[in-house]
Scaffold this motif. Structure first.
Motif, mmCIF file in Angstrom:
data_model
loop_
_atom_site.group_PDB
_atom_site.id
_atom_site.type_symbol
_atom_site.label_atom_id
_atom_site.label_comp_id
_atom_site.label_asym_id
_atom_site.label_seq_id
_atom_site.Cartn_x
_atom_site.Cartn_y
_atom_site.Cartn_z
ATOM 1 N N ASP A 88 32.848 48.940 33.656
ATOM 2 C CA ASP A 88 31.477 48.687 33.235
ATOM 3 C C ASP A 88 30.678 49.965 33.446
ATOM 4 N N PRO A 89 30.229 50.628 32.370
ATOM 5 C CA PRO A 89 29.502 51.897 32.510
ATOM 6 C C PRO A 89 28.251 51.771 33.370
ATOM 7 N N ALA A 90 27.714 50.555 33.477
ATOM 8 C CA ALA A 90 26.501 50.362 34.272
ATOM 9 C C ALA A 90 26.782 50.345 35.769
ATOM 10 N N ARG A 91 28.063 50.310 36.133
ATOM 11 C CA ARG A 91 28.422 50.293 37.546
ATOM 12 C C ARG A 91 29.006 51.647 37.905
ATOM 13 N N PRO A 92 28.345 52.428 38.721
ATOM 14 C CA PRO A 92 28.802 53.789 39.040
ATOM 15 C C PRO A 92 29.986 53.793 39.996
ATOM 16 N N GLY A 93 30.611 54.932 40.100
ATOM 17 C CA GLY A 93 31.654 55.125 41.103
ATOM 18 C C GLY A 93 33.026 55.328 40.539
ATOM 19 N N GLY A 94 33.235 55.030 39.252
ATOM 20 C CA GLY A 94 34.567 55.181 38.686
ATOM 21 C C GLY A 94 35.493 54.064 39.114
ATOM 22 N N PHE A 95 36.685 54.006 38.475
ATOM 23 C CA PHE A 95 37.652 52.951 38.752
ATOM 24 C C PHE A 95 38.179 53.058 40.179
ATOM 25 N N PRO A 96 38.310 51.971 40.943
ATOM 26 C CA PRO A 96 38.045 50.588 40.547
ATOM 27 C C PRO A 96 36.636 50.095 40.858
ATOM 28 N N ALA A 97 35.760 50.983 41.375
ATOM 29 C CA ALA A 97 34.427 50.526 41.758
ATOM 30 C C ALA A 97 33.596 50.069 40.570
ATOM 31 N N ASP A 98 33.926 50.565 39.376
ATOM 32 C CA ASP A 98 33.107 50.230 38.208
ATOM 33 C C ASP A 98 33.644 49.040 37.412
ATOM 34 N N MET A 99 34.598 48.295 37.958
ATOM 35 C CA MET A 99 35.135 47.145 37.233
ATOM 36 C C MET A 99 34.062 46.068 37.064
ATOM 37 N N GLU A 100 34.138 45.346 35.964
ATOM 38 C CA GLU A 100 33.130 44.338 35.635
ATOM 39 C C GLU A 100 33.046 43.229 36.663
ATOM 40 N N GLY A 101 34.162 42.912 37.305
ATOM 41 C CA GLY A 101 34.161 41.887 38.343
ATOM 42 C C GLY A 101 34.251 40.485 37.790
#
Length: 320
Positions: A88-101
């Motif tokens: 999810d581009p709206a969630r910073p940090g890169g994979f896996p921190a940016d996963m949609e959840g």
């Protein structure tokens, strides 16, 4: 909902279709799988988002195009996709921190996206792709159950969830009196990885998980990466995680059984997964029709009790 009674008792993974595997080859593999009686296709909403130039749409879109080009194929197939691990581009940090959840809004948005890409009003099987510790299990389980109630999803599973999370999710579903996970998809193969191997977000189906599933017949074990990307045929490609103590003895036993049947070691791995006391349904990934044909031949391979016992005695400890 797993298509286990078809002539082909394994799942065809479509991770590279439409990206690493071109359209023509992808269609040829899918056509051959269908012709042979295969009925279960596995994809995800992020395949293969991590590769340069890819968006994560590729596999689902390719399947939609193939269904459109093959009248009747959609009605014959059980289609499974996965949500929760798309970036999810709206969630910073890169994979896996940016996963949609797996929050309720994320689940609903992800399913809408998958249905649109797949060109379907309903997906037969939906996996929660990875764990989401930031979202209460009650929220995830309830959100997924809503989709079943609405007819958008047929059945539910989880992938890359540890035993604690899986067991808790089953308990939540029972308390809420809603559908729970009826399959769990993890890494699984004949060789065992070295203890404490870090596979990132991926989880391995270990002995403890299989013992849990043995007491829960309503939840099927599904194993991905069963052939270790061809390493059973090309031992120089064997991942370091599977080259530890005990692997040599297991490979020797595997080769013995393969020689006795005049088949490849990989075919024995698939037959063993399907014929062991507690079956683990393989998710087979191929990039050529010839590779699929080799796997199809494994579906007809029968290992006798002595061979199964020999393979197990060689060091496999994933006995329920």
């Amino acid at each position: 909902m797993l298509a286990l009674n078809s002539p082909v008792p394994f799942v065809l993974g479509t991770l590279p279709f439409g990206s690493r595997v071109d359209r023509a080859t992808s269609y040829a593999v899918l056509d051959r799988f269908r012709e042979a009686g295969g009925r279960h296709l596995d994809t995800a909403n992020n395949y293969v988002q991590w590769e340069e130039g890819a968006t994560g749409d590729e596999s689902e879109v390719l399947l939609a195009e193939w269904f459109s080009a093959r009248p009747g194929a959609r009605d014959e197939m059980v289609v499974a996709t996965k949500i929760g691990a798309r970036s999810d581009p709206a969630r910073p940090g890169g994979f896996p921190a940016d996963m949609e959840g797996l929050s309720r809004p994320a689940v609903r948005a992800a399913v809408e996206g998958s249905l649109r890409r797949l060109g379907m009003e309903r997906v037969d099987f939906l996996y929660a792709h990875v764990m989401d510790p930031a979202t209460p299990l009650e929220e995830t389980v309830a959100a997924l159950a809503e989709l079943v109630a609405e007819g958008r999803v047929g059945a539910l599973g989880c992938s890359n969830h540890d035993l604690e999370t899986l067991s808790a999710a089953h308990q939540v579903a029972e308390e809420l009196e809603v559908p729970g996970y009826s399959a769990v998809q993890q890494r699984f193969t004949y060789l065992q990885p070295a203890p404490r191997t870090d596979f990132g977000v991926q989880q391995v189906a270990d002995a403890e998980l299989l013992r849990y599933l043995a007491d829960r017949p309503g939840c099927t074990a599904v194993g991905y990466s069963p052939l270790l990307s061809g390493a059973y045929s090309r031992r120089d490609r064997m991942p370091a995680a599977y080259s530890g103590a005990g692997s040599e003895a297991r490979l020797y036993a595997l080769d013995q059984v393969a020689d006795e049947h005049g088949v490849s070691a990989g075919q024995v791995v698939l037959a063993w997964m399907l014929e062991r006391e507690q079956r683990v349904v393989p998710v087979v990934g191929v990039s050529r029709v010839a590779q699929l044909d080799e796997c199809l031949a494994a579906a007809a391979l029968r290992l006798d009790a002595e061979q199964l016992a020999r393979l197990d005695r060689a060091g496999l400890v994933l006995q329920p």
